[in-house]
Scaffold this motif. Structure first.
Motif, short mmCIF file in Angstrom:
data_model
loop_
_atom_site.label_atom_id
_atom_site.label_comp_id
_atom_site.label_asym_id
_atom_site.label_seq_id
_atom_site.Cartn_x
_atom_site.Cartn_y
_atom_site.Cartn_z
N PHE A 83 10.61 1.45 0.69
CA PHE A 83 11.63 2.33 1.25
C PHE A 83 13.07 1.93 0.91
CE2 PHE A 83 14.38 3.71 4.80
CZ PHE A 83 14.21 5.10 4.70
N PRO A 84 13.43 0.64 0.95
CA PRO A 84 14.84 0.31 0.69
C PRO A 84 15.34 0.80 -0.67
CG PRO A 84 13.72 -1.55 1.68
CD PRO A 84 12.66 -0.56 1.35
N ALA A 85 14.47 0.90 -1.68
CA ALA A 85 14.90 1.33 -3.01
C ALA A 85 14.79 2.84 -3.20
CB ALA A 85 14.07 0.64 -4.08
N ALA A 86 14.20 3.54 -2.24
CA ALA A 86 13.94 4.98 -2.41
C ALA A 86 15.20 5.81 -2.20
CB ALA A 86 12.84 5.43 -1.45
N ASP A 87 15.35 6.83 -3.00
CA ASP A 87 16.42 7.82 -2.79
C ASP A 87 15.94 8.94 -1.87
OD1 ASP A 87 18.44 6.77 -4.74
OD2 ASP A 87 16.80 7.16 -6.15
N VAL A 88 14.67 9.29 -2.01
CA VAL A 88 14.07 10.37 -1.21
C VAL A 88 12.74 9.87 -0.66
CG1 VAL A 88 13.24 12.76 -1.19
CG2 VAL A 88 15.14 12.11 -2.71
N PHE A 89 12.51 10.09 0.64
CA PHE A 89 11.23 9.74 1.26
C PHE A 89 10.63 11.01 1.85
CE2 PHE A 89 9.02 7.96 5.19
CZ PHE A 89 7.85 7.67 4.51
N ILE A 90 9.45 11.37 1.36
CA ILE A 90 8.74 12.55 1.84
C ILE A 90 7.46 12.09 2.53
CG2 ILE A 90 7.67 14.75 1.22
CD1 ILE A 90 9.43 14.83 -1.25
N ALA A 91 7.39 12.26 3.83
CA ALA A 91 6.24 11.80 4.61
C ALA A 91 5.27 12.96 4.80
CB ALA A 91 6.70 11.24 5.95
N ALA A 92 4.42 13.18 3.79
CA ALA A 92 3.47 14.28 3.83
C ALA A 92 2.10 13.86 4.33
CB ALA A 92 3.33 14.89 2.43
N ALA A 93 1.88 12.57 4.56
CA ALA A 93 0.58 12.10 5.03
C ALA A 93 0.33 12.56 6.46
CB ALA A 93 0.49 10.58 4.95
N ALA A 94 -0.94 12.82 6.77
CA ALA A 94 -1.36 13.11 8.15
C ALA A 94 -1.79 11.78 8.75
CB ALA A 94 -2.49 14.12 8.16
N VAL A 95 -0.88 11.14 9.44
CA VAL A 95 -1.09 9.80 9.95
C VAL A 95 -1.74 9.88 11.33
CG1 VAL A 95 0.05 7.64 10.62
CG2 VAL A 95 0.88 8.94 8.66
N ALA A 96 -2.79 9.09 11.54
CA ALA A 96 -3.45 9.06 12.84
C ALA A 96 -2.48 8.61 13.92
CB ALA A 96 -4.67 8.13 12.79
N ASP A 97 -2.45 9.31 15.04
CA ASP A 97 -1.55 8.95 16.14
C ASP A 97 -2.12 7.82 17.00
OD1 ASP A 97 0.41 10.85 15.48
OD2 ASP A 97 -0.73 12.43 16.49
#
Length: 435
Positions: free
Chosen positions: A299-313
């Motif tokens: 993440f620190p090097a990312a320009d864009v972060f797209i969180a498309a995963a369906a993460v278990a709650d």
């Protein structure tokens, strides 16, 4: 040789450039696949490539012309390397060595392949293959970034054992993956930029500004786009887990769309039912906690972060070491999993762009707007997962995009790959308007 069966007539001439790498033998399979699919294939070998595979091998597999010498002109009425460039519907250089990438990035032309590539007015796909340390060298990475800005399509090499004895990133993608990508381009399912089109490259570090509407713009060119894709799995015992029905189709479509726009794309993927698109670097992380650690690293090097995963709650509070035997009743105690998107929203820099997804079944807009603000996002894509015809597992989707500046954009039901293009177009246009 036996008789050759009928081929589908689909049109298009693919020019395959082969350079001096041990991976040159894979190009033989690629040429064979293209020929069998019905494409006209012409092959250009560099002097180094001839040391690994003979021109005759490609001539037999392609049933077409093979070129090796820029000074050998067999037809006086044409200049061979210009004629090849004019006939080409698409160029593929596989494998592409560090030397050839450097020549192309600098505009050098001293053999048949380099002169034909400079004369090309069609999409050009480059599939690098080299030692892991060579690939990671800053000069090589600078050359790749420059080529992307110029409009060349780079397929990220795979990781694994290398011919030199090392293990790491540097393997040429498999011929079947490259063929599938080429077929998508020539059949109109994927649109690629055309290098050498007369548009000057963006200067180093420049703000690329407002993009052309047709391609979602050059905002993503040269950017590092990090995505999470698929479903996480939280183990209950050695054979069972808690998960969801996410297939990864939407996330991989977004990854492919960002790659076409010249971004470096890395995907942290949970469980998926479809393969990743060629050229996308994938790291697997099945548990939510593992996905969090992978994202924290990148993440620190990312320009864009797209969180498309369906993460278990939620996850089981304790995991059985042995398979739980079937009984009359089983009571599970669950605890919340880490909230990856919330955590990145706290850590983000002001120049990073965060895009989240919300899978909702009720109070759709209220829940979406709450998540957008609560998790400190720039954009939020709302999915109505109560419908069976769109969303999870389906090839199509219908979404609403919200942004932190009050925008609301509705996207009707359509193929997820088409939708991914439109989402990135809208995001780029909105960023250009508000920044």
């Amino acid at each position: 040789m036996g008789a050759e069966g009928p081929r589908r007539q689909i049109g298009g001439t693919v020019v395959v450039g082969v350079t001096g790498s041990i991976a040159a033998f894979k190009a033989v399979s690629l040429v064979s696949l293209l020929h069998k699919a019905g494409y006209e294939v012409e092959v250009i070998l560099t002097r180094g490539a001839e040391r690994f595979v003979t021109p005759l091998t490609f001539q037999v597999m392609a049933r077409g012309r093979v070129y090796t010498d820029v000074f050998r002109e067999e037809r006086p009425e044409e200049i061979a390397h210009i004629a090849v460039a004019d006939r080409a519907s698409l160029f593929v250089v596989a494998p592409a060595t560090a030397h050839v990438l450097a020549k192309l990035a600098c505009g050098l032309a001293d053999d048949f392949l380099s002169t034909a590539l400079l004369a090309a007015r069609t999409p050009v796909i480059l599939a690098p293959a080299m030692n892991v340390h060579m690939y990671a060298h800053p000069v090589v990475q600078d050359n790749i970034a420059r080529l992307r800005r110029l409009g060349y399509t780079i397929l990220e090499p795979a990781s694994g054992p290398l011919a030199c004895g090392y293990e790491g990133k540097g393997r040429m993608p498999e011929p079947e993956e490259i063929f599938a990508f080429v077929d998508d381009v020539l059949q109109g399912r994927t649109v690629l930029p055309i290098p050498n089109s007369g548009v000057p490259p963006a200067p180093e570090g420049a703000n690329l500004g407002s993009p052309p509407a047709s391609e979602g713009g050059s905002f993503f060119s040269g950017k590092f786009v990090l995505l999470t894709v698929g479903a996480t799995q939280e183990p209950l015992d050695p054979v069972r887990f808690l998960s969801n029905r996410s297939s990864g189709k939407m996330g991989f479509a977004l990854a492919e769309a960002a790659l076409r726009r010249g971004a470096r794309v890395v995907v942290v993927a949970g469980a998926t039912s479809v393969p990743p698109p060629p050229g996308v670097e994938v790291r697997r992380a099945l548990r939510t906690e593992d996905m969090l650690h992978a994202v924290e690293e990148l993440f620190p090097a990312a320009d864009v972060f797209i969180a498309a995963a369906a993460v278990a709650d939620y996850r089981p509070k304790s995991v059985a070491l042995q398979k739980i035997k079937k009984g009359n009743r089983l009571v599970l105690e669950l605890e919340p999993t880490p909230d990856i998107l919330m955590e990145m929203g706290k850590r983000r820099r002001s120049d990073q762009v965060l895009v989240g997804f919300a899978a909702e079944t009720e109070n759709l807009e209220a829940n979406a707007r709450d998540k957008l603000v609560r998790k400190n996002l720039d954009f939020l894509v709302l999915n109505d997962v109560s419908r069976a015809d769109v969303g999870f597992e389906a090839d199509e989707n219908e979404v609403v995009l919200y942004d932190r500046w009050g925008g609301r954009f509705t996207f009707p039901r359509e193929d997820k790959r088409v939708l991914a293009d439109k989402l990135l177009e809208t995001i780029a246009a909105r960023l250009a308007a508000v920044r």
